[in-house]
Design a protein around this motif. Sequence first.
Motif, short mmCIF file in Angstrom:
data_model
loop_
_atom_site.label_atom_id
_atom_site.label_comp_id
_atom_site.label_asym_id
_atom_site.label_seq_id
_atom_site.Cartn_x
_atom_site.Cartn_y
_atom_site.Cartn_z
N HIS A 280 48.62 72.53 38.48
CA HIS A 280 47.81 72.95 37.35
C HIS A 280 46.52 72.14 37.22
O HIS A 280 45.83 72.24 36.21
N GLN A 331 39.55 73.62 30.89
CA GLN A 331 39.98 74.70 30.02
C GLN A 331 40.82 75.76 30.74
O GLN A 331 41.88 76.15 30.29
N GLY A 332 40.37 76.19 31.90
CA GLY A 332 41.06 77.27 32.60
C GLY A 332 42.37 76.86 33.22
O GLY A 332 43.16 77.72 33.64
N ASP A 333 42.64 75.56 33.29
CA ASP A 333 43.87 75.08 33.91
C ASP A 333 44.98 74.79 32.91
O ASP A 333 46.10 74.46 33.31
N ILE A 334 44.67 74.84 31.62
CA ILE A 334 45.70 74.59 30.61
C ILE A 334 46.47 75.89 30.37
O ILE A 334 46.05 76.75 29.61
N ARG A 335 47.57 76.04 31.10
CA ARG A 335 48.47 77.18 30.88
C ARG A 335 49.66 76.61 30.11
O ARG A 335 50.65 76.14 30.68
N GLU A 336 49.51 76.69 28.79
CA GLU A 336 50.38 75.93 27.90
C GLU A 336 51.86 76.23 28.10
O GLU A 336 52.68 75.32 28.19
N ASP A 337 52.23 77.50 28.18
CA ASP A 337 53.64 77.85 28.30
C ASP A 337 54.25 77.28 29.58
O ASP A 337 55.38 76.77 29.58
N GLU A 338 53.51 77.35 30.69
CA GLU A 338 54.02 76.85 31.96
C GLU A 338 54.17 75.32 31.93
O GLU A 338 55.15 74.77 32.46
#
Length: 352
Positions: A280, A331-338
Amino acid sequence: MADLSKLPVTVITGFLGSGKTTLVSHLMRNPGGRRLAVVVNEFGDVGVDGEILRGCAIPDCPAENIVELANGCICCTVADDFIPTIEALLALEPRPDHILIETSGLALPKPLLKAFDWPQIRARITVDGVIALADAEAVAAGRFAPDVAAVDAQRAADESLDHETPLSEVFEDQIACADLVLLTKPDLAGAEGVARAREIIAAEAPRPLPVIEVAEGAVDPRLILGIEAAAEDDLDARPSHHDTPHDHDHEDFASITVEIPELADPAQLVHAIEPLARSHNILRVKGYAAVRGKPMRLLVQAVGARVRHQFDRLWQPGEARTGRLVVIAEQGDIREDEIRAALHRAVLDAVN
């Protein structure tokens, strides 16, 4: 009689995980006869750095002289946070001899220097120096300092190319603003990496800068304090990508806070953070956790996939043994659920 001399302030800047808090801790323990005050600016809502420094408080820098600003970038909250904080420190009795400001890893130093021209404080404080910390291994790898010649050649060939990343702009602005660069973690970079890092810094610096290798923040305070640069009067010599009026924000970066229950084994959390950072593009993880059967809190700090942890203090009576981690990425790398799922899986694996 009132002390009419200007109070010197040292601004300590550097990318995420470069060792700023370690340096400030060392200066607090070795102040060179000065009474210090410290302002810590965090990114994210878990005050790890401020708490670490309060744990180092000594008579020459008591806990009441350590102020934490966690409401966003210090250079974006000048009127609301920075000016009142400086005024409060100036009003302390006895007055500090020197103020250290540890910026967040995402802060640009030049807008902060401009704040020293505010009428409320400009006659009472001066920027003694700007100290930029650079992780030798990361700089040598070129992750935060792109090849300028190659970028210019690509841009000339295709004007549509975005030739700079937010990370490179942060790094370049910090170097351009510095009076002194501390090259940290030289042991991880090795002699060849250190030499490469020095070359990159020299190429980015707008003027010759002294570069000193430092391990674990151990540096003679005489090199850091008492530079007398008066940097607020020297802004033209410190160029920035963001010299237009307040032309920066932090929408390029994002952070989330993840609460985690008690761990069975610290290694499980480390083994979760390492692959998560790679998959990520996580820049920084910092926070704390509880470990089953251990009376002390586990402090966790990661720069990319490089994770460090140690027990830092006893859990307080009545304090919930719940861990909290701040995860910072572009910003684009923060995939919160994952991210949450990966960290929670680590805890479940440790329990089972």
